[in-house]
Design a protein around this motif. Structure first.
Motif, PDB file in Angstrom:
ATOM      1  N   SER A 205       0.827  -1.202   0.000  1.00  9.47           N
ATOM      2  CA  SER A 205       0.000   0.000   0.000  1.00  9.47           C
ATOM      3  C   SER A 205       0.865   1.259   0.000  1.00  9.47           C
ATOM      4  N   ALA A 209       1.049   3.881  -3.381  1.00  7.79           N
ATOM      5  CA  ALA A 209       0.611   5.274  -3.270  1.00  7.79           C
ATOM      6  C   ALA A 209       1.760   6.266  -3.389  1.00  7.79           C
ATOM      7  N   GLY A 379      -1.658   5.819   0.905  1.00  7.94           N
ATOM      8  CA  GLY A 379      -1.017   4.554   1.271  1.00  7.94           C
ATOM      9  C   GLY A 379      -1.191   4.171   2.724  1.00  7.94           C
TER      10      GLY A 379
END
Length: 438
Positions: A205, A209, A379
């Motif tokens: 994640s 991002a 994120g």
């Protein structure tokens, strides 16, 4: 020298799988406990620095809720159970991961990290993710490779170990059972069994991002995370891979165009995994039948059934964090525990502890969402969201995982960095400034 404690703390988070291996295999200690002590010492150092600077200790709302929850679990455990006497006071506190989580997050909220460190850590995490995928593939052919084997009978091959536990089922543990069901823990074995899901998804994640300009590198990260998730054989990890990956769609303005891209990328990724699985000799039909379509839904239904039987016995204060004989009798032979995190939360800690934890969850996600909206860096939010989603099917209430702690660091850093860029701040919608609130 001034930044040395901060640098050590940061490097340990980035290199936590290696740190865990050295601590567990070399010193035969529990990595989380060792790192927890390091957090305690660093917290003392941080408080000293704050005192010298004449500033105030920052405690956001979500940490107030979590601190109260942690205090409640400790006090209720001491009053309602004999754990303190059985374990001893020192071990009772030393093994409490909620305390360590609180300390780690309190540290994060009161220090900052240089932009150069964050940029270098993103590259390092990319290497960690690719390395994790490589080890997962190796574990298809050699399940014992970089797998914590302390709980296994020693000196035998994987096949012979399987035969031994088949002949001696009483000696088998949950860890042994998971290994022979095909669960692969990649490089995270020496942390714990579910770190492969929590930390891999969190790292994925953060990198997804981070908006790297190198599309080939980004594609490599997606494929690496997909490989670790798929080869883990755990459906909650696969689900969270999709949840985290979907931020690419939800955070873009042109959702129609990006939904088409997301669909194309998804199909391509599935085909890539299928090809790798075929080359690796994985029987996809058997895997789908044994893992993806296995009847584990009955375990969750059993959790609800047992919870409704035992929760009324201690609805307000809970059990103090222990399994009662009634619960063990009801669940015996059908499951290892109440396999839904939030049900286990209320069973263990009652309405008092449960509502405190839900207050923590809500205030934390609200804070992260506001900061993500302000900085346009999602994120950290999706990494923590995935953790709370995971607790719908597993039981893990503390956030003492390197990937999750890094999610806070990245979220705070990108938020602060955006504040320092005047033309970005002035273009934000009114109300985004509420993210400043603690």
């Amino acid at each position: 020298m001034k930044n040395l404690p901060k640098l050590i703390f940061f490097l340990l988070l980035i290199l936590y799988p290696i740190f865990s291996y050295l601590v567990s295999a070399g010193a035969e200690m529990v990595p989380h406990y060792v790192f927890g002590v390091i957090c305690f010492l660093f917290m003392l150092h941080t408080i000293l620095q704050i005192y010298r600077a004449g500033t105030n200790l920052i405690i956001p709302n979500y940490l107030i809720f979590y601190g109260l929850f942690t205090a409640y679990t400790i006090i209720s455990g001491m009053l309602l159970t004999d754990l303190e006497d059985e374990m001893g006071v020192q071990k009772y506190f030393y093994t409490n991961l909620h305390i360590y989580t609180f300390l780690a997050l309190l540290i994060i909220e009161n220090i900052s990290f240089p932009s150069k460190w964050i940029a270098l850590s993103a590259k390092a995490l990319g290497v960690i993710l690719v390395l994790a995928a490589t080890v997962s593939v190796i574990q298809i052919f050699d399940p014992l490779f970089f797998t914590k084997s302390k709980y296994l009978i020693q000196g035998l091959s994987y096949e012979r170990i399987g035969e031994y536990y088949s002949s001696n089922p009483d000696e088998s543990t949950n860890s042994v059972s998971r290994l022979f069901k095909g669960y692969r823990t990649s490089i995270f074995s020496y942390i714990n069994e579910i770190s492969v899901g929590i930390d891999t998804i969190a790292i994925f994640s953060l990198l997804l991002a981070y908006k790297t300009k190198n599309k080939a590198k980004l594609a490599l990260y997606v494929m690496a995370a997909a490989m670790v998730s798929f080869l883990s054989s755990a459906r909650w990890i696969m689900l969270n891979f999709v949840v985290v990956g979907s931020q690419y769609f939800w955070t873009q303005k042109n959702k129609i165009s990006n939904s088409i891209k997301y669909l194309v990328y998804g199909i391509t990724l599935i085909l890539f995994i299928a090809v790798i699985a075929y080359i690796s000799g994985i029987d996809l039909q058997r895997f789908t039948q044994d893992r993806l379509l296995s009847n584990s839904a009955s375990t969750r239904l059993l959790a609800v059934e047992v919870f409704l039987e035992v929760f009324p016995d201690n609805p307000i204060l809970g059990t103090g964090g222990i399994d009662t004989s009634k619960m063990l009798r009801l669940i015996e032979g059908r499951s290892s525990q109440i396999h839904v995190g939030y049900l286990k939360l209320f069973y263990y800690h009652g309405l008092v502890g449960g509502l405190l934890y839900l207050g923590f969850t809500y205030s934390l996600l609200k804070r992260l969402w506001r900061r993500a909206k302000f900085s346009n860096y999602w994120g950290g939010f999706y990494a923590i969201l995935a953790f709370f989603i995971a607790n719908l099917t597993l039981v893990e209430l503390d956030l003492f995982y390197p990937g999750l702690i890094l999610a806070f660091i990245f979220s705070n850093h990108l938020y602060s960095e955006t504040q320092e860029i005047p033309h970005l701040v002035t273009n934000r919608k009114k109300g985004a400034q509420s993210a400043l609130e603690y």
